[in-house]
Design a protein around this motif. Structure first.
Motif, PDB file in Angstrom:
ATOM      1  N   ASP A 187      -5.828   0.029  -8.431  1.00  0.00           N
ATOM      2  CA  ASP A 187      -5.543   1.495  -8.134  1.00  0.00           C
ATOM      3  C   ASP A 187      -4.644   1.945  -9.081  1.00  0.00           C
ATOM      4  O   ASP A 187      -4.537   3.368  -9.040  1.00  0.00           O
ATOM      5  N   MET A 188      -4.063   1.228  -9.878  1.00  0.00           N
ATOM      6  CA  MET A 188      -2.772   1.907 -10.534  1.00  0.00           C
ATOM      7  C   MET A 188      -2.920   1.614 -12.086  1.00  0.00           C
ATOM      8  O   MET A 188      -3.685   0.577 -12.461  1.00  0.00           O
ATOM      9  N   GLN A 242      -1.123   6.908  -0.230  1.00  0.00           N
ATOM     10  CA  GLN A 242      -2.687   7.516  -0.382  1.00  0.00           C
ATOM     11  C   GLN A 242      -3.559   6.210  -0.405  1.00  0.00           C
ATOM     12  O   GLN A 242      -4.833   6.347  -0.656  1.00  0.00           O
ATOM     13  N   GLN A 266       0.780  -1.259  -0.082  1.00  0.00           N
ATOM     14  CA  GLN A 266      -0.015   0.010  -0.030  1.00  0.00           C
ATOM     15  C   GLN A 266       1.111   1.247  -0.090  1.00  0.00           C
ATOM     16  O   GLN A 266       2.017   1.157   0.594  1.00  0.00           O
ATOM     17  N   ASN A 267       0.442   2.128  -0.717  1.00  0.00           N
ATOM     18  CA  ASN A 267       1.288   3.563  -0.635  1.00  0.00           C
ATOM     19  C   ASN A 267       0.484   4.585   0.241  1.00  0.00           C
ATOM     20  O   ASN A 267      -0.419   4.122   0.904  1.00  0.00           O
ATOM     21  N   ARG A 284      -3.402   3.454  -1.913  1.00  0.00           N
ATOM     22  CA  ARG A 284      -3.762   2.545  -3.202  1.00  0.00           C
ATOM     23  C   ARG A 284      -2.787   1.398  -2.900  1.00  0.00           C
ATOM     24  O   ARG A 284      -1.733   1.152  -2.164  1.00  0.00           O
ATOM     25  N   ARG A 285      -3.577   0.007  -3.469  1.00  0.00           N
ATOM     26  CA  ARG A 285      -2.857  -0.863  -2.994  1.00  0.00           C
ATOM     27  C   ARG A 285      -2.608  -2.014  -4.429  1.00  0.00           C
ATOM     28  O   ARG A 285      -3.115  -1.717  -5.227  1.00  0.00           O
ATOM     29  N   SER A 344      -3.399  -4.787  -9.531  1.00  0.00           N
ATOM     30  CA  SER A 344      -3.724  -3.689  -8.826  1.00  0.00           C
ATOM     31  C   SER A 344      -5.196  -3.017  -9.340  1.00  0.00           C
ATOM     32  O   SER A 344      -5.241  -3.011 -10.696  1.00  0.00           O
TER      33      SER A 344
END
Lengths: 165, 262
Positions: free
Chosen positions: B243-244, B197, B194-195, B199-200, B241
């Motif tokens: 989210d990416m 923000q 996870q970053n 996002r995973r 992901s």
């Protein structure tokens, strides 16, 4: 197995329904392909003597619910694919487009009912069985689908519906 | 007008539009409609819609059946199954991911032959596992990153080979933890990152059979989950992901690969 040829014979019906259901030709054939694959895997569940076509619609319904209807944002790749020419069978290309656009605007659950009844000519009871819903739900979805389609096609696009006397 | 019998319900009007009213009832309904021009116009329009639908899509019945579908309708040989798995995935396939040229698996049948079905199953399972656990707020992992050594030792033991959790901090991703998942043939490890923000991304690691060859990065997409997957020595990896973007995920996949092959 004798199932092969009979499955092959039903492909055009599956393609027609899928085309109307998902709109895009390639996506529709993808759905048919997934349905056939799934049908082979589930063939042991098919009861001999019952209607293979209705059963395949059931399989397609399940595949569609699981895959196509899942939220799937359009991949950029899809946008770059050239549109396949759609053959207009009616003279009025605008009307054809409106029909497809109006169909696409229906909730999938209503579109399925309408297409199984009106396009594929399944009985209300068969439609209920295929979709796994009560017959009363079939009737109410059918009514809502038609009314929405009518409003979309007569109101918004300004195209007068062809009324069959 | 001669209205007799029971009141006319909406279902009967629908049945009239479909031409499915019992003969004995049709006259009643039509008399009812005659007295109500607006309703008559409405249900006539419904009947017209039926005809338009059949007219619009009827031609599909006369189209030649694509050979690929015909093959799918007959009992599958092995390569057919391979193609079927590709079909199941509804994905694009990228070969040599860095170069970034893509083929849509199903619109370009030639691409199917290049992808081993087992590898596609890897991508699909990884995407499903990602979709299942990545949205979890309270229980995204079984064992947290605070017990990383224990996590890695446990997963290595269960997978039957030395599994490592790559360090992805340079791409802004930190380890959340991991879990063990059922797989075919054996258990599978999932590491979650996870970053800042939130996002995973998840890394799915499974043991590959001895006959599996190493592969280049491949790209797949399952719903909104993007996946880069590859096979390297005894493990298959899939980095997923939702989210990416693709390029971002590719950078991360490259980092994973470098971390695992220092």
């Amino acid at each position: 197995m004798s199932d092969g040829p009979s499955l092959v014979a039903l492909i055009p019906r599956l393609r027609r329904y899928a085309r109307a259901l998902v709109g895009d030709r390639a996506a529709a054939d993808d759905l048919v392909q997934d349905t056939l694959e799934r049908a082979w895997a589930k063939l042991h569940l098919f009861r001999q003597g019952t209607d293979l076509r209705a059963w395949l619609f059931t399989v397609m319904h399940n595949v569609h619910v699981n895959q196509v209807r899942a939220a799937r944002p359009t991949d950029a790749l899809e946008d770059e694919m050239p549109e396949l020419a759609q053959r207009a069978v009616q003279g009025d290309a605008l009307l054809v487009r409106d029909l497809e656009r109006a169909l696409a605007a229906l909730p999938a659950a209503q579109r399925e009912v309408l297409l199984l009844v009106a396009l594929e000519d399944l009985s209300y009871e068969e439609t209920a069985n295929v979709l796994g819903i009560p017959i009363g739900t079939v009737m109410s979805r059918l009514a809502r689908a038609r009314e929405k389609l009518r409003v979309l096609m007569t109101g918004k696009g300004g195209t007068k519906l062809q009324v069959v006397k | 007008m001669s209205e007799t019998g029971q009141p006319v319900g909406e279902s009967e009007l629908q049945a009239w539009a479909d031409g499915r009213l019992p003969a004995g009832r049709r006259a009643d309904v039509e008399a009812w409609l005659t007295a109500r021009p607006e309703e008559a116009e409405r249900v006539s329009a419904y009947r017209g819609l039926n005809e338009q639908l059949r007219a619009r899509f009827g031609a599909v019945l006369d189209e030649p059946v694509p050979e690929q579908l015909r093959r799918f309708a007959t009992r599958g040989a092995r390569w057919r199954r391979a193609a079927a798995v590709a079909g199941w995935l509804a994905i694009g396939v990228a070969v040599g991911g860095a170069a970034g040229w893509e083929l849509h698996a199903r619109r370009a049948p030639a691409a199917i032959a290049m992808v081993k079905p087992e590898a596609l199953v890897l991508a699909r399972r990884a995407a499903l596992a990602h979709a299942t656990y990545a949205p979890e707020v309270r229980h995204p992992v079984e064992v947290g990153a605070d017990q990383e050594q224990h996590l890695v030792a446990w997963l290595s033991k269960r997978l039957g080979g030395e599994v490592r959790a790559p360090k992805l901090e340079t791409e802004g991703m930190s380890l959340v933890g991991g879990r063990l998942l059922p797989g075919d043939p054996g258990p599978v490890a999932q590491f979650m990152y996870q970053n800042a923000q939130g996002r995973r991304a998840t890394l799915y690691v499974r043991t590959e059979g001895p006959d599996q060859r190493e592969t280049a990065f491949r790209y797949a997409r399952e719903g909104n989950v993007r996946v880069f997957y590859w096979i390297d020595r005894k493990f298959g990896y899939a980095l997923s992901s939702a989210d990416m973007e693709r390029e971002e995920l590719l950078r991360l996949a490259n980092l994973v690969y470098r971390q695992l092959n220092p």
